[in-house]
Design a protein around this motif. Structure first.
Motif, PDB file in Angstrom:
ATOM      1  N   GLU A  11       0.791  -1.235   0.000  1.00  0.00           N
ATOM      2  CA  GLU A  11       0.000   0.000   0.000  1.00  0.00           C
ATOM      3  C   GLU A  11       0.824   1.287   0.000  1.00  0.00           C
ATOM      4  OE1 GLU A  11      -3.431   2.218   2.649  1.00  0.00           O
ATOM      5  OE2 GLU A  11      -2.862   0.168   3.124  1.00  0.00           O
ATOM      6  N   ASN A  12       1.822   1.391   0.840  1.00  0.00           N
ATOM      7  CA  ASN A  12       2.544   2.657   0.978  1.00  0.00           C
ATOM      8  C   ASN A  12       3.882   2.721   0.247  1.00  0.00           C
ATOM      9  OD1 ASN A  12       0.653   3.994   2.620  1.00  0.00           O
ATOM     10  ND2 ASN A  12       1.327   2.818   4.379  1.00  0.00           N
ATOM     11  N   ILE A  13       4.153   1.753  -0.630  1.00  0.00           N
ATOM     12  CA  ILE A  13       5.420   1.756  -1.369  1.00  0.00           C
ATOM     13  C   ILE A  13       5.415   2.881  -2.398  1.00  0.00           C
ATOM     14  CG2 ILE A  13       6.815   0.520  -3.082  1.00  0.00           C
ATOM     15  CD1 ILE A  13       7.251  -0.661  -0.424  1.00  0.00           C
ATOM     16  N   GLU A  14       6.412   3.728  -2.319  1.00  0.00           N
ATOM     17  CA  GLU A  14       6.588   4.793  -3.308  1.00  0.00           C
ATOM     18  C   GLU A  14       7.554   4.344  -4.404  1.00  0.00           C
ATOM     19  OE1 GLU A  14       8.747   9.010  -3.131  1.00  0.00           O
ATOM     20  OE2 GLU A  14       6.891   8.908  -1.967  1.00  0.00           O
ATOM     21  N   ASN A  15       8.614   3.617  -4.000  1.00  0.00           N
ATOM     22  CA  ASN A  15       9.612   3.166  -4.953  1.00  0.00           C
ATOM     23  C   ASN A  15      10.240   1.880  -4.436  1.00  0.00           C
ATOM     24  OD1 ASN A  15      11.201   3.358  -7.292  1.00  0.00           O
ATOM     25  ND2 ASN A  15      12.852   4.335  -6.172  1.00  0.00           N
ATOM     26  N   ALA A  16      10.576   0.990  -5.345  1.00  0.00           N
ATOM     27  CA  ALA A  16      11.245  -0.260  -4.983  1.00  0.00           C
ATOM     28  C   ALA A  16      12.307  -0.554  -6.025  1.00  0.00           C
ATOM     29  CB  ALA A  16      10.229  -1.397  -4.920  1.00  0.00           C
ATOM     30  N   VAL A  24      15.792  -2.145  -1.873  1.00  0.00           N
ATOM     31  CA  VAL A  24      15.611  -0.841  -1.238  1.00  0.00           C
ATOM     32  C   VAL A  24      14.175  -0.402  -1.492  1.00  0.00           C
ATOM     33  CG1 VAL A  24      16.347   1.568  -1.161  1.00  0.00           C
ATOM     34  CG2 VAL A  24      18.036  -0.234  -1.577  1.00  0.00           C
ATOM     35  N   LEU A  25      13.445  -0.182  -0.400  1.00  0.00           N
ATOM     36  CA  LEU A  25      12.047   0.252  -0.485  1.00  0.00           C
ATOM     37  C   LEU A  25      11.922   1.660   0.064  1.00  0.00           C
ATOM     38  CD1 LEU A  25      10.381  -2.957   0.976  1.00  0.00           C
ATOM     39  CD2 LEU A  25      10.718  -2.395  -1.433  1.00  0.00           C
ATOM     40  N   THR A  26      11.187   2.492  -0.639  1.00  0.00           N
ATOM     41  CA  THR A  26      10.876   3.832  -0.166  1.00  0.00           C
ATOM     42  C   THR A  26       9.364   3.885   0.045  1.00  0.00           C
ATOM     43  OG1 THR A  26      12.671   4.718  -1.518  1.00  0.00           O
ATOM     44  CG2 THR A  26      11.058   6.294  -0.677  1.00  0.00           C
ATOM     45  N   TYR A  27       8.986   4.255   1.264  1.00  0.00           N
ATOM     46  CA  TYR A  27       7.567   4.315   1.623  1.00  0.00           C
ATOM     47  C   TYR A  27       7.078   5.757   1.647  1.00  0.00           C
ATOM     48  CZ  TYR A  27       7.540  -0.571   3.180  1.00  0.00           C
ATOM     49  OH  TYR A  27       7.601  -1.934   3.237  1.00  0.00           O
ATOM     50  N   ARG A  28       5.779   5.934   1.358  1.00  0.00           N
ATOM     51  CA  ARG A  28       5.153   7.258   1.438  1.00  0.00           C
ATOM     52  C   ARG A  28       4.870   7.639   2.889  1.00  0.00           C
ATOM     53  NH1 ARG A  28       3.183   5.468  -3.475  1.00  0.00           N
ATOM     54  NH2 ARG A  28       1.548   4.160  -2.655  1.00  0.00           N
ATOM     55  N   LYS A  29       4.526   6.674   3.717  1.00  0.00           N
ATOM     56  CA  LYS A  29       4.195   6.930   5.118  1.00  0.00           C
ATOM     57  C   LYS A  29       4.993   5.967   5.981  1.00  0.00           C
ATOM     58  CE  LYS A  29      -0.431   8.476   4.058  1.00  0.00           C
ATOM     59  NZ  LYS A  29      -1.842   8.353   4.296  1.00  0.00           N
ATOM     60  N   GLY A  30       5.186   6.311   7.255  1.00  0.00           N
ATOM     61  CA  GLY A  30       6.094   5.557   8.089  1.00  0.00           C
ATOM     62  C   GLY A  30       5.534   4.483   8.987  1.00  0.00           C
ATOM     63  N   GLU A  31       4.332   4.585   9.460  1.00  0.00           N
ATOM     64  CA  GLU A  31       3.811   3.688  10.489  1.00  0.00           C
ATOM     65  C   GLU A  31       3.596   2.264   9.985  1.00  0.00           C
ATOM     66  OE1 GLU A  31       3.178   4.488  13.760  1.00  0.00           O
ATOM     67  OE2 GLU A  31       4.099   6.416  13.325  1.00  0.00           O
ATOM     68  N   ASN A  32       4.125   1.293  10.717  1.00  0.00           N
ATOM     69  CA  ASN A  32       3.874  -0.137  10.501  1.00  0.00           C
ATOM     70  C   ASN A  32       4.359  -0.711   9.170  1.00  0.00           C
ATOM     71  OD1 ASN A  32       2.585  -0.399  13.046  1.00  0.00           O
ATOM     72  ND2 ASN A  32       0.753   0.499  12.154  1.00  0.00           N
ATOM     73  N   LEU A  63      14.642  17.784  -1.200  1.00  0.00           N
ATOM     74  CA  LEU A  63      14.744  17.338  -2.592  1.00  0.00           C
ATOM     75  C   LEU A  63      13.386  16.861  -3.102  1.00  0.00           C
ATOM     76  CD1 LEU A  63      16.493  16.685  -5.057  1.00  0.00           C
ATOM     77  CD2 LEU A  63      17.005  14.489  -4.007  1.00  0.00           C
ATOM     78  N   LYS A  64      12.664  16.122  -2.281  1.00  0.00           N
ATOM     79  CA  LYS A  64      11.340  15.624  -2.662  1.00  0.00           C
ATOM     80  C   LYS A  64      10.368  16.776  -2.928  1.00  0.00           C
ATOM     81  CE  LYS A  64       7.928  12.533  -2.602  1.00  0.00           C
ATOM     82  NZ  LYS A  64       7.716  11.616  -3.655  1.00  0.00           N
TER      83      LYS A  64
END
Length: 72
Positions: A11-16, A24-32, A63-64
């Motif tokens: 659900e919250n993956i922005e980039n993989a 390397v996974l980048t998430y949009r939100k941090g919780e859980n 940067l974002k």
């Protein structure tokens, strides 16, 4: 469908990115987010050597938002 393709759909993956045996996974939100990943890996019997997370730096956020690096 590969494991990597399934993880990219979390659900919250922005980039993989997966290369040289490093995911390397980048998430949009941090919780859980770590819980979701660990549950997935466990349920699919996927082993790993290391797993860690880091919060974005001020430069990452800047940067974002602006598309530019912070300058001294």
């Amino acid at each position: 469908t590969t494991t990597f393709d399934e993880i990219k759909l979390f659900e919250n993956i922005e980039n993989a990115v997966y290369e040289n045996s490093l995911l390397v996974l980048t998430y949009r939100k941090g919780e859980n987010n770590m819980n979701e990943l660990m549950t997935y890996l466990s349920n699919h019997h996927i082993s790993f050597n290391k797993i860690y997370f880091e919060r974005p730096t001020l430069n990452d956020v800047f940067l974002k938002l602006t598309g530019k690096e912070l300058r001294d």
